[in-house]
Design a protein around this motif. Structure first.
Motif, PDB file in Angstrom:
ATOM      1  N   MET A 107       0.855  -1.213   0.173  1.00 20.09           N
ATOM      2  CA  MET A 107      -0.038  -0.401   0.336  1.00 20.09           C
ATOM      3  C   MET A 107       0.920   1.184  -0.334  1.00 20.09           C
ATOM      4  O   MET A 107       0.555   2.308  -1.032  1.00 20.09           O
ATOM      5  CB  MET A 107      -0.628   0.047   0.808  1.00 20.09           C
ATOM      6  N   LEU A 108       2.052   1.384   0.547  1.00 27.12           N
ATOM      7  CA  LEU A 108       3.121   2.632   0.669  1.00 27.12           C
ATOM      8  C   LEU A 108       3.755   2.867  -0.882  1.00 27.12           C
ATOM      9  O   LEU A 108       3.419   3.828  -1.271  1.00 27.12           O
ATOM     10  CB  LEU A 108       3.949   2.050   1.538  1.00 27.12           C
ATOM     11  N   SER A 109       3.436   2.072  -1.353  1.00 25.42           N
ATOM     12  CA  SER A 109       4.459   1.735  -2.787  1.00 25.42           C
ATOM     13  C   SER A 109       2.922   2.642  -4.314  1.00 25.42           C
ATOM     14  O   SER A 109       3.512   2.580  -4.972  1.00 25.42           O
ATOM     15  CB  SER A 109       4.352   0.786  -2.914  1.00 25.42           C
ATOM     16  N   LEU A 110       1.506   2.571  -3.746  1.00 26.79           N
ATOM     17  CA  LEU A 110       0.772   2.857  -3.978  1.00 26.79           C
ATOM     18  C   LEU A 110       0.423   3.745  -4.016  1.00 26.79           C
ATOM     19  O   LEU A 110      -0.932   4.058  -4.724  1.00 26.79           O
ATOM     20  CB  LEU A 110      -0.488   1.292  -4.367  1.00 26.79           C
ATOM     21  N   VAL A 111       1.872   4.994  -3.092  1.00 29.28           N
ATOM     22  CA  VAL A 111       0.278   5.888  -3.231  1.00 29.28           C
ATOM     23  C   VAL A 111       0.976   7.269  -4.446  1.00 29.28           C
ATOM     24  O   VAL A 111       0.251   8.181  -5.224  1.00 29.28           O
ATOM     25  CB  VAL A 111       1.419   7.081  -2.392  1.00 29.28           C
ATOM     26  N   GLU A 112       1.789   6.213  -5.244  1.00 30.48           N
ATOM     27  CA  GLU A 112       0.974   6.700  -6.600  1.00 30.48           C
ATOM     28  C   GLU A 112       2.038   5.377  -8.130  1.00 30.48           C
ATOM     29  O   GLU A 112       1.504   4.504  -7.204  1.00 30.48           O
ATOM     30  CB  GLU A 112       2.909   7.460  -7.318  1.00 30.48           C
ATOM     31  N   PRO A 113       0.467   5.798  -8.918  1.00 26.20           N
ATOM     32  CA  PRO A 113       0.235   4.317  -9.525  1.00 26.20           C
ATOM     33  C   PRO A 113       1.809   3.428 -10.448  1.00 26.20           C
ATOM     34  O   PRO A 113       2.773   4.283 -10.362  1.00 26.20           O
ATOM     35  CB  PRO A 113      -0.416   5.142 -11.561  1.00 26.20           C
ATOM     36  N   LEU A 114       1.454   1.845  -9.594  1.00 22.57           N
ATOM     37  CA  LEU A 114       2.890   1.423 -10.442  1.00 22.57           C
ATOM     38  C   LEU A 114       2.002   0.369 -10.832  1.00 22.57           C
ATOM     39  O   LEU A 114       0.906  -0.149 -10.187  1.00 22.57           O
ATOM     40  CB  LEU A 114       3.516   1.115  -9.169  1.00 22.57           C
ATOM     41  N   HIS A 115       2.995  -0.562 -11.385  1.00 21.39           N
ATOM     42  CA  HIS A 115       2.748  -1.808 -11.967  1.00 21.39           C
ATOM     43  C   HIS A 115       3.467  -3.096 -10.755  1.00 21.39           C
ATOM     44  O   HIS A 115       4.224  -2.647 -10.185  1.00 21.39           O
ATOM     45  CB  HIS A 115       2.879  -2.103 -13.389  1.00 21.39           C
ATOM     46  N   LYS A 131      -0.815  -3.941 -15.541  1.00 15.61           N
ATOM     47  CA  LYS A 131      -2.138  -3.110 -14.901  1.00 15.61           C
ATOM     48  C   LYS A 131      -0.849  -2.379 -13.626  1.00 15.61           C
ATOM     49  O   LYS A 131      -0.861  -2.677 -12.794  1.00 15.61           O
ATOM     50  CB  LYS A 131      -2.710  -4.499 -14.027  1.00 15.61           C
ATOM     51  N   CYS A 132      -1.447  -0.908 -13.659  1.00 18.48           N
ATOM     52  CA  CYS A 132      -1.506   0.153 -12.799  1.00 18.48           C
ATOM     53  C   CYS A 132      -2.130   0.049 -11.837  1.00 18.48           C
ATOM     54  O   CYS A 132      -3.509  -0.182 -12.825  1.00 18.48           O
ATOM     55  CB  CYS A 132      -0.740   0.875 -13.332  1.00 18.48           C
ATOM     56  N   TYR A 133      -2.019   0.208 -10.774  1.00 16.28           N
ATOM     57  CA  TYR A 133      -2.504   0.298  -9.384  1.00 16.28           C
ATOM     58  C   TYR A 133      -2.581   1.635  -8.284  1.00 16.28           C
ATOM     59  O   TYR A 133      -0.989   1.915  -8.307  1.00 16.28           O
ATOM     60  CB  TYR A 133      -2.926  -1.108  -8.634  1.00 16.28           C
ATOM     61  N   GLU A 134      -3.682   2.058  -7.978  1.00 19.45           N
ATOM     62  CA  GLU A 134      -2.846   3.371  -7.074  1.00 19.45           C
ATOM     63  C   GLU A 134      -4.229   3.145  -6.261  1.00 19.45           C
ATOM     64  O   GLU A 134      -5.420   2.341  -6.121  1.00 19.45           O
ATOM     65  CB  GLU A 134      -2.769   4.527  -7.532  1.00 19.45           C
ATOM     66  N   LEU A 135      -3.883   3.237  -4.860  1.00 13.38           N
ATOM     67  CA  LEU A 135      -4.516   3.621  -3.556  1.00 13.38           C
ATOM     68  C   LEU A 135      -6.303   4.474  -3.956  1.00 13.38           C
ATOM     69  O   LEU A 135      -5.629   6.014  -4.788  1.00 13.38           O
ATOM     70  CB  LEU A 135      -4.085   4.109  -2.537  1.00 13.38           C
ATOM     71  N   THR A 136      -7.037   3.894  -2.891  1.00 11.01           N
ATOM     72  CA  THR A 136      -8.370   4.560  -3.698  1.00 11.01           C
ATOM     73  C   THR A 136      -7.987   5.707  -1.693  1.00 11.01           C
ATOM     74  O   THR A 136      -7.458   5.346  -1.329  1.00 11.01           O
ATOM     75  CB  THR A 136      -9.597   3.369  -3.526  1.00 11.01           C
ATOM     76  N   PRO A 137      -8.876   6.577  -2.195  1.00 18.21           N
ATOM     77  CA  PRO A 137      -9.044   7.668  -0.967  1.00 18.21           C
ATOM     78  C   PRO A 137      -9.835   6.781   0.363  1.00 18.21           C
ATOM     79  O   PRO A 137      -8.937   7.000   1.286  1.00 18.21           O
ATOM     80  CB  PRO A 137     -10.650   8.622  -1.348  1.00 18.21           C
TER      81      PRO A 137
END
Length: 115
Positions: free
Chosen positions: A20-28, A74-80
C-alpha cells in the motif's frame, strides 16, 4: 484515527503495508515488488503470488483501483478509502515505534549498567 472505522482492515500485514505504501503513486506489479524491496531496505521481499493475492484482496475491498493497463502490465493506486486505511496504519506504527523507542533506551541503559 480517522473519522471512519477501519478496524476490520487493521493491523495490516507487513507485506500489505509496504504494498500500500508503494501505491501512493500508480505502479504495476513488478514496480511494486521493486519499490517494496527498496523502501523496506530489503527487509521485505514480495513475490508474485503474495503480491497478486494482496492486489486481489485490496481491490475487492476498494482500497486500490486499477488506473491503467500498459500492455500486460496493470497499474494500481490507492483509493481515498485505501489512503485513509494507510493513514490509520501509519498512526498505529508511530505509537508502536514511540513505545518501543522508550523501552529500548531503558533496556540499553540497563545493559550498560551490567558491564
Amino acid at each position: 484515527m480517522s473519522d471512519k472505522n477501519f478496524d476490520k482492515y487493521l493491523p495490516l500485514t507487513e507485506a500489505t503495508y509496504y504494498i500500500m505504501l508503494s501505491l501512493v503513486e500508480p505502479l504495476h506489479g513488478y514496480g511494486v515488488m521493486q519499490k517494496v524491496k527498496e523502501i523496506s531496505k530489503e527487509t521485505v521481499k514480495v513475490g508474485p503470488g503474495t503480491l497478486y493475492g494482496v492486489f486481489s484482496t485490496l481491490e475487492k475491498e476498494d482500497l486500490i483501483v486499477k488506473v491503467r493497463e500498459e500492455g500486460r502490465r496493470k497499474c494500481y493506486e490507492l483509493t481515498p478509502k485505501g489512503q485513509l486505511v494507510l493513514i490509520d496504519q501509519i498512526k498505529r506504527l508511530e505509537i508502536m515505534s514511540a513505545n518501543g523507542s522508550s523501552v529500548r533506551e531503558r533496556l540499553l541503559s540497563s545493559l550498560d549498567g551490567e558491564k
